[in-house]
Design a protein around this motif. Sequence first.
Motif, PDB file in Angstrom:
ATOM      1  N   UNK A   1      -9.591  -0.354   5.456  1.00  0.00           N
ATOM      2  CA  UNK A   1      -8.873  -0.588   6.711  1.00  0.00           C
ATOM      3  C   UNK A   1      -7.921  -1.763   6.577  1.00  0.00           C
ATOM      4  N   UNK A   2      -8.387  -2.825   5.920  1.00  0.00           N
ATOM      5  CA  UNK A   2      -7.540  -4.006   5.750  1.00  0.00           C
ATOM      6  C   UNK A   2      -6.316  -3.683   4.906  1.00  0.00           C
ATOM      7  N   UNK A   3      -6.529  -2.978   3.791  1.00  0.00           N
ATOM      8  CA  UNK A   3      -5.404  -2.657   2.912  1.00  0.00           C
ATOM      9  C   UNK A   3      -4.399  -1.736   3.598  1.00  0.00           C
ATOM     10  N   UNK A   4      -4.882  -0.784   4.375  1.00  0.00           N
ATOM     11  CA  UNK A   4      -3.980   0.120   5.095  1.00  0.00           C
ATOM     12  C   UNK A   4      -3.170  -0.648   6.140  1.00  0.00           C
ATOM     13  N   UNK A   5      -3.835  -1.521   6.883  1.00  0.00           N
ATOM     14  CA  UNK A   5      -3.145  -2.295   7.907  1.00  0.00           C
ATOM     15  C   UNK A   5      -2.124  -3.243   7.283  1.00  0.00           C
ATOM     16  N   UNK A   6      -2.500  -3.854   6.170  1.00  0.00           N
ATOM     17  CA  UNK A   6      -1.599  -4.781   5.486  1.00  0.00           C
ATOM     18  C   UNK A   6      -0.385  -4.055   4.932  1.00  0.00           C
ATOM     19  N   UNK A   7      -0.604  -2.897   4.305  1.00  0.00           N
ATOM     20  CA  UNK A   7       0.506  -2.127   3.750  1.00  0.00           C
ATOM     21  C   UNK A   7       1.467  -1.699   4.850  1.00  0.00           C
ATOM     22  N   UNK A   8       0.915  -1.287   5.979  1.00  0.00           N
ATOM     23  CA  UNK A   8       1.759  -0.869   7.094  1.00  0.00           C
ATOM     24  C   UNK A   8       2.580  -2.018   7.646  1.00  0.00           C
ATOM     25  N   UNK A   9       1.969  -3.183   7.757  1.00  0.00           N
ATOM     26  CA  UNK A   9       2.695  -4.342   8.276  1.00  0.00           C
ATOM     27  C   UNK A   9       3.825  -4.750   7.345  1.00  0.00           C
ATOM     28  N   UNK A  10       3.574  -4.726   6.057  1.00  0.00           N
ATOM     29  CA  UNK A  10       4.616  -5.113   5.102  1.00  0.00           C
ATOM     30  C   UNK A  10       5.734  -4.079   5.042  1.00  0.00           C
ATOM     31  N   UNK A  11       5.393  -2.792   5.217  1.00  0.00           N
ATOM     32  CA  UNK A  11       6.415  -1.743   5.183  1.00  0.00           C
ATOM     33  C   UNK A  11       7.404  -1.913   6.328  1.00  0.00           C
ATOM     34  N   UNK A  12       6.954  -2.466   7.443  1.00  0.00           N
ATOM     35  CA  UNK A  12       7.841  -2.677   8.586  1.00  0.00           C
ATOM     36  C   UNK A  12       8.955  -3.671   8.273  1.00  0.00           C
ATOM     37  N   UNK A  13       8.765  -4.490   7.257  1.00  0.00           N
ATOM     38  CA  UNK A  13       9.770  -5.505   6.916  1.00  0.00           C
ATOM     39  C   UNK A  13      11.069  -4.897   6.401  1.00  0.00           C
ATOM     40  N   UNK A  14      11.071  -3.594   6.168  1.00  0.00           N
ATOM     41  CA  UNK A  14      12.312  -2.937   5.745  1.00  0.00           C
ATOM     42  C   UNK A  14      13.393  -3.047   6.810  1.00  0.00           C
ATOM     43  N   UNK A  15      13.018  -3.439   8.018  1.00  0.00           N
ATOM     44  CA  UNK A  15      13.996  -3.619   9.086  1.00  0.00           C
ATOM     45  C   UNK A  15      15.043  -4.656   8.708  1.00  0.00           C
TER      46      UNK A  15
END
Length: 292
Positions: free
Chosen positions: A155-169
Motif C-alpha cells: 500500500x505504501x509503495x503504491x501510494x508513493x508511486x502515485x504521488x510521485x507520478x503526479x509531479x509530471x504536472x
Amino acid sequence: MSVVGDGTGTVDGGADEPGWEVDPDDESGAAVVAVVGRQIKAWREAAGMRAAEFGAAMGYGEDLVYKVEGGRRIPRPEFMDSADGVLGAGGKLAAMKADIAEVRYPKKIRDLAKLEARAVELAAYGSHNLHGLLQTEEYARALLGTRRPVLSRDELERALAGRMARHSIFDRAPGPELSFIQEEASLRRPIGGVAVWRRQLENLLRVGELPFVDIQVMPTSRWDHPGTGGRIQVLKFPDGSAVGRADDEFAGRPISHPKQLRILELRYGQIRARALTPEESRTFIEQLLGET
C-alpha cells in the motif's frame, strides 16, 4: 529461486517486491490487469510454451507468470517488453503498457492525477502538511509512514508511486498556473528527520523558481484569515469548469457548483492576501533552511 528483482518477479528470498499487487477493491484497475493477463496467456499458449519455459526465457519465475496471467500481479513495463519479444507479439503486448501504467496507483490518486493533468490553474492552501505536488519522494515516504492504521509495504509503495507520478504536472508545456500557500508550521515540521527536511526545503526553492509556480508562506502570527478550517484546493479546466474541495466545507466532498466554488475562491483569495508574497516567502524558506 532467485530471479530479476524488478517488481514483477520474486527477489532473493522469494518475497515479492511491494507496490505491484492488485488492489481487490479497485474493480476497474483489477479488470485491466485481468484482461492483460489473459492476453499474455493466449499469446503464450499460441506459441506452444509452458509457463515455466516462458518465464525462464525472460528471466522470471513460473509462479510470477501464473500471477500475471491470473490477474493477481501488475506486470511492470519491462515484463511486457520481454513477453512481447519472447512471444513474437510484434508490439501488441508491449502496447498494453499504456493500459496498465496507471493501475499501479490507488484509484483515488488516479482520479486526482487525471484532474491535475487537465487543469490550467491550481490553487491550494495547506495548513498541516506540504501539498503532495511539493513533496520529495523521501519526505512523502516518511509522511505516509505516519499513517494509522499502518500501511502495508504494498500500500505504501503504491501510494508513493502515485504521488510521485503526479509531479509530471511540472513538465507540461505550457505549464498550468500553480499557486500554493503553506502554513509556516508545515515548513517547520521535520518530517523524516533533519536531512530529509532540509532537502525538502531545498526542493521548495527549486520548484518556486518555475515561472508558473507561486509558493507563499502564511506566518503563524497571522491568525486572522479564513484558513483555520483546514485545506482548500481549487482546480480550473480549459472549458471554464472547475472543481474544489475544503476540509471544513460541503462535508469535505468535491464540489463543482459555481456558487460553492465562489465561496472557496473568495476564501482562498483572502488567505493569499494575508500570506507573505512569493518573494518574501522565498526569503523566509532560505532563512529557515539556514537555521537547520
